[in-house]
Design a protein around this motif. Structure first.
Motif, PDB file in Angstrom:
ATOM      1  N   TYR B  30       5.449  -1.785  95.112  1.00  0.00           N
ATOM      2  CA  TYR B  30       6.253  -3.142  94.638  1.00  0.00           C
ATOM      3  C   TYR B  30       6.562  -2.857  93.163  1.00  0.00           C
ATOM      4  O   TYR B  30       7.684  -3.124  92.605  1.00  0.00           O
ATOM      5  N   LEU B  72       5.685  -5.678 103.889  1.00  0.00           N
ATOM      6  CA  LEU B  72       4.608  -6.726 103.771  1.00  0.00           C
ATOM      7  C   LEU B  72       4.021  -7.411 105.056  1.00  0.00           C
ATOM      8  O   LEU B  72       2.850  -7.649 105.233  1.00  0.00           O
ATOM      9  N   ASP B 127       3.600 -15.737  99.249  1.00  0.00           N
ATOM     10  CA  ASP B 127       4.657 -15.662  98.187  1.00  0.00           C
ATOM     11  C   ASP B 127       3.969 -16.592  97.040  1.00  0.00           C
ATOM     12  O   ASP B 127       4.268 -16.296  95.810  1.00  0.00           O
ATOM     13  N   LEU B 131       2.632 -11.346  94.543  1.00  0.00           N
ATOM     14  CA  LEU B 131       2.281 -10.052  95.319  1.00  0.00           C
ATOM     15  C   LEU B 131       1.157  -9.269  94.183  1.00  0.00           C
ATOM     16  O   LEU B 131       0.080  -8.876  94.777  1.00  0.00           O
TER      17      LEU B 131
END
Lengths: 472, 316, 286
Positions: B30, B72, B127, B131
């Motif tokens: 990420y 994810l 969300d 994250l």
């Protein structure tokens, strides 16, 4: 004797407390109600923290529930207990002798005292046990005898539980709880202790090990976490200091049972099993069972392990055999039963069947092979439709049913929302058989919490009480 | 102790460690995807997270090319992927539940609370959580559980099986991260030791909490072979293969003092190779080959552990 | 008849199990109809002998990590005699006769079987032996012998509804029918020499699967065998190995495994006749 108002265990007809209850009565008079409610809250919090729960099986997933606990103890005088104790020991001794007999010579059947088909044709009769000699000839090492009371001296046996009776953990935990909640009350009443139960049980289990094992190993076999009584299995294993095992932990080799441990296999001599007969050995009973141990029956027949309770003990607590228990006591012990049965009607007898169908609104009708209070009709409480639906079930297979009069179960003072009120109770003492047959002075008292209810089963809204047996 | 209990406890700690490592890998992917010089292809950052996992083929079959949202979904949320963070936490908690009487109540509560927080996790909730915040939370729950274990558990055989589970899982994870990242990070045709992207290597080190350790050990600029040396051979870095195997070797000494079990031999042999190994030799015969071989041997060791302790037999 | 018997039961596993436990009912016992000579069972693990509730000689086999295949082999000899299928009462009968009236999963008499048997109720009451002979003959005629139409899990009711099956199904149907008439009945598993009439292999071996038939209790005689698959009572071509309520309680090999996957079981049985058939002897003398 059986009809009319219920016997109030605490209060005599003149309105005063009976002698065994006097101390409790004066304590109650001096104790504000809100303190009792606060203590009730404490008890619930304690039970929740300890994880004292049972599982209920309903429509969907199993739900974890707590059995409601009533903080007010039930009190039994020394004399009352003495009757119960003598009666239970007598009954269980006779039932163990009966079990040995029907798996060996069958003298009671030859003597014509019980119709043979009631035994031999019974699903709970396990021919697999025919001719097997058990240490001490004990079949039901742990028996729970359900007793109801209808008068000062009238203790009646409602049901024998000789397979895997549960509830003893409540006897022990309820005592711990009341001692913690009301130390002063407890100290002032000379209540006989129950805490030695796990030790006595372990001692008995070791005493029935196969011969030639000086230091026998005992385990408790559980179906696993989803079982309704799993908490009790964990509790008893911990209290006795024995391993709590599942079927997959055990295997058979060379005519013995072994437990898989990180240090290698360990031989097991006695299994306190809390799994029904059907699931014990997939090679001998239900082939789909994953709870049992493949090969177990061969080891039992070869004498390489002792099961408590023995396979096939259930035939003696079947509701059809129940009505013959007084006869069983007379046949094997030559004594009159100390505790009477609740009068019952076996619908396999056409006369009984006719009477029951004519008096459905007065009687309790049960399935002969059922348990747990399910599938029964309480005539006086049922609607006309319910009675008619039940009538149809009876007519389809009368032999599957038995009936008893509606009993006015005795009542004990119970804490309810707006005060203290009488509620109906029953009693389950636990009888232990090994070298001798005995019981600790205490019991699992179940109480029907809704006003007027006679159903004490925990799966149907029943609660529990601590049971105090007085020393004198 | 019962073999089944040992097995439950061993898997309890493996699963919580696996959840932590998944969070670490995803955190790096990420972060890299947020870099200003982000690559033209999203999959460059997210594919490694799949390659490191246990079943890249299952992912490809279901989702095709890796991107943030499907990775994810698969590695965090997917109930049917046994290695997703969700599944790992659930499995750790289920194993703990079966052994509630053998672990401290603090250990149980730490795992149970972790599970309750993710039990109804879905993409929308993730969300909202954020994250980075979620990955940090997973790591901190794993740290908490380990800390509570060391601080409250009776240090008996049960404890040793819990520790072994952590070491085996962590060794596997470090080896996989290094193997996958190393080849992704080295531009094709580049010799080991050529110029590399500082940020990328920094991210790899961070994914195993080794960034500061690298600075303290080497006090030099980041070079791929030194990164490999730290993660494979350094005895003092707790996520290195050498440190993990030292842990296995030491714990087995307590569990099987006689030393006659095959798992003791396998662990000793594997540990010796790491303890006395040299990074030059490893590169000479190929880093990828070395890591692949290690992962296989570590797996065999894990299998032998199960066979020696968790499936006992009368006939030995 | 002097028979040499060899059998091998093999489990092949796609993934080897962790543990396998078997109940073996593979040991015939001497009695009025047969005398057992040498008898050996070999298996990849310790065999523990025990007697089950019927008095069968059983063995428990427990094998830890058996590998990709597990073979149980039997070799032995039996001298058989024709007793017209009659087995007089014996002290070895540990169970009360009434137990053999209980239904089992395999032998519960549904309406189809009960209705079929009903016409023989009076005949059986008058002369149980003759009545049962007729009932057996009727089942033999009614139920076609078709291999592969049923499985080891097929119940009496299912096979009866299909009107076809193998010896196991014929036996279950007769047992269910007899019990529905109040006659104690049991299942027999064993071997059948089919050399004279069936296919004969090299060296005088008859290739045959194991056989199954039924026994019914007839008060003055004892247990009497009926083979509804062949429509006859057992003679010296039959080797009696084990009895039970049904297939489940009498079958030669019953096992449970933990772990592993994909299991296939095959059984091969060979019977060799070692004495000279009287007819061949007569031919040679002529």
């Amino acid at each position: 004797m059986l009809r009319g108002p219920a016997f109030d265990e605490m209060t005599d007809p003149a309105g005063g407390p009976r002698p065994a209850w006097a101390a409790l009565q004066s304590w109650l008079d001096a104790t504000p109600l809100d303190l009792l409610h606060r203590k009730h809250g404490e008890a619930e919090a304690l039970f929740r923290r300890l994880g004292i729960t049972f599982y209920l099986y309903g429509d969907g997933a199993a739900a974890e529930r707590m059995i409601p606990f009533d903080v007010l103890p039930r009190i039994l005088s020394a004399a009352e207990w003495s009757t119960i104790e003598r009666g239970c020991i007598q009954r269980v001794r006779a039932l163990n002798m009966f079990l040995h007999d029907i798996y060996h010579e069958q003298e009671i059947l030859r003597a014509g005292r019980i119709p043979p088909d009631l035994v031999i044709g019974n699903r709970a009769y396990r021919p697999e046990m025919a001719g097997v000699d058990l240490p001490g000839k004990v079949y039901s090492h742990i028996a729970g005898i359900d007793i109801v009371r209808t008068g000062p001296d009238d203790f009646l046996v409602l049901e024998d539980n000789l397979r895997t009776p549960s509830g003893v953990s409540y006897m022990l935990e309820n005592r711990e709880t009341t001692m913690r909640l009301f130390p002063d009350l407890f100290a002032g009443m000379s209540v006989r202790p129950v805490g030695s139960y796990p030790d006595q049980l372990l001692q008995n289990l070791r005493a029935v090990a196969p011969p030639g094992r000086p230091d026998p190993a005992v385990v408790l076999l559980t179906p696993g976490r989803l079982n309704a009584a799993y908490f009790e299995h964990v509790f008893l294993a911990e209290q006795m200091g024995v391993e709590l095992v599942e079927g997959r932990d055990l295997f058979v080799d060379g005519g013995r049972i072994f437990m898989r441990t990180t240090g290698g296999p360990e031989q097991i001599d006695v299994i306190y099993r809390r799994i029904d007969d059907d699931f014990l050995d997939p090679l001998a009973f239900d082939p789909e069972s994953v709870l049992g141990v493949a090969g177990l029956l061969s080891v039992v027949r070869g004498g390489g392990v002792t099961l408590a309770n023995a396979i096939g003990a259930g035939v003696a607590d079947d509701k059809a055999i129940y009505s013959f228990v007084p006869e069983i006591v007379r046949f094997y012990l030559g004594e009159e039963p100390v505790l009477a049965n609740v009068p019952s009607y076996l619908l396999r007898n056409p006369e009984d069947c006719r009477y029951v169908l004519e008096h459905l609104d007065e009687l309790v009708v049960k399935e002969v092979h059922g348990s747990g209070g399910h599938g029964m009709l309480i005539g006086p409480k049922a609607s006309r439709q319910e009675r008619e639906a039940y009538r149809a079930r009876i007519l389809a297979d009368p032999a599957a049913f038995m009936a008893q009069p509606t009993l006015a179960l005795s009542t004990c003072p119970t804490l309810v929302e707006d005060g203290i009120a009488p509620r109906h109770v029953d009693l389950r003492p636990f009888v232990l058989s090994g070298e001798v047959t005995s019981l600790v002075p205490g019991a699992f008292t179940r109480v029907a919490l809704p006003e007027g209810s006679l159903v004490v089963n925990s799966s149907q809204g029943g609660g529990t009480k601590d049971t105090w047996v007085l020393d004198a | 102790m019962l073999s089944r209990s040992a097995e439950n406890l061993y898997w309890m700690s493996r699963y919580i460690e696996r959840a932590e490592n998944a969070a670490r890998v995803l955190d790096v992917s990420y972060r890299m995807s947020l870099m200003p010089a982000a690559a033209p292809k999203e999959s460059l950052y997210w594919q490694p997270a799949i390659e490191i996992g246990n079943d890249p083929a299952a992912f490809r079959a279901r989702f095709g090319e890796a991107g943030q949202s499907n990775v994810l979904r698969f590695t965090v949320l997917d109930r049917s992927n046994p290695s997703s963070v969700y599944s790992c936490i659930r499995a750790a908690r289920e194993n703990a539940r079966a052994e509630r009487t053998r672990i401290s109540s603090e250990m149980w509560e730490a795992l149970n609370e972790t599970w309750l927080a993710v039990a109804d996790l879905d993409a929308a909730r993730l969300d909202t959580w954020g994250l980075r915040a979620f990955f940090d939370w997973v790591k901190s729950r794993s740290h908490l559980f380990r800390g509570v274990t060391v601080g409250t558990a009776l240090q008996d055989d049960a404890f040793h099986f819990i520790r072994i589970g952590t070491f085996i899982e962590r060794a596997d994870s470090t080896a996989r991260i290094l193997d996958v990242k190393y080849h992704v990070l080295l531009p094709s045709g580049e010799e080991a030791g050529g110029s590399v992207d500082y940020y990328q290597w920094g991210a790899l080190l961070r994914s195993v909490s080794a960034f500061r350790a690298y600075r303290n050990v080497y006090r030099r600029e980041i070079a791929p072979w030194r990164v490999a040396e730290l993660l494979i051979l350094h005895p003092a870095f707790p996520r290195s293969l050498a440190a993990c195997l030292a842990g296995v070797d030491r714990t087995l000494g307590l569990l099987a003092p006689s030393g006659r079990l095959e798992c003791v031999r396998l662990a000793g042999e594997l540990y010796a190779d790491l303890r006395y190994g040299k990074i030059d030799d490893i590169f000479r015969s190929g880093l990828h080959e070395f890591l692949e071989d290690f992962i296989g041997r570590n797996n065999r060791l894990a299998g032998q552990l199960q066979s020696d302790f968790m499936m006992s037999s009368v006939v030995e | 008849m002097h028979l040499r018997i060899e059998s091998a039961t093999t489990y092949a596993y796609d993934r080897p199990p962790r543990h396998s436990t078997q109940y073996l009912r593979l040991t015939p016992q001497s009695g009025p109809g047969q005398t057992v000579g040498r008898w050996d069972i070999s298996a990849p693990g310790a065999l523990t002998a025990w007697n089950d509730m019927f008095g069968n000689r059983c063995h428990t086999l427990s094998v830890e990590r058996p590998g990709p295949a597990l073979e149980i082999a039997v070799a032995g000899t039996v001298e058989t005699r024709d007793t017209a299928g009659i087995l007089p009462p014996s002290p070895a009968d540990a169970l009360p006769d009434a137990v053999y009236l209980r239904d089992t999963g395999y032998t519960g008499a549904d309406h189809g079987i009960a209705d079929f048997a009903e016409p023989w109720r009076d005949a059986c009451r008058a002369d149980r032996l003759a009545g049962l002979h007729e009932l057996m003959t009727a089942i033999h005629a009614e139920i076609a012998y078709v291999e592969g139409a049923t499985s080891v899990l097929t119940t009496a009711g299912e096979a009866f509804a299909e009107r076809r099956g193998v010896c196991q199904d014929h036996a279950h149907i007769l047992i269910a029918a007899a019990r529905s008439l109040g006659i104690p009945a049991r299942y027999v598993s064993g071997y059948l020499w089919t050399g004279e009439t069936g296919e004969t292999g090299a060296g005088g071996a008859a290739f045959s699967a194991s056989h199954a038939w039924a026994e019914c209790r007839i008060e003055e005689l004892g247990w009497v065998s009926f083979d509804p698959a062949n429509g006859v009572c057992a003679n010296d071509a039959y080797v009696r190995v084990a009895v039970g309520f049904d297939y489940a309680t009498a079958c030669p090999v019953r096992g449970v495994r933990t772990g592993g996957g994909g299991e296939r079981m095959t059984t091969e049985i060979r019977l060799f006749r070692e004495d000279e058939p009287a007819i061949l002897q007569a031919e040679r003398e002529a």
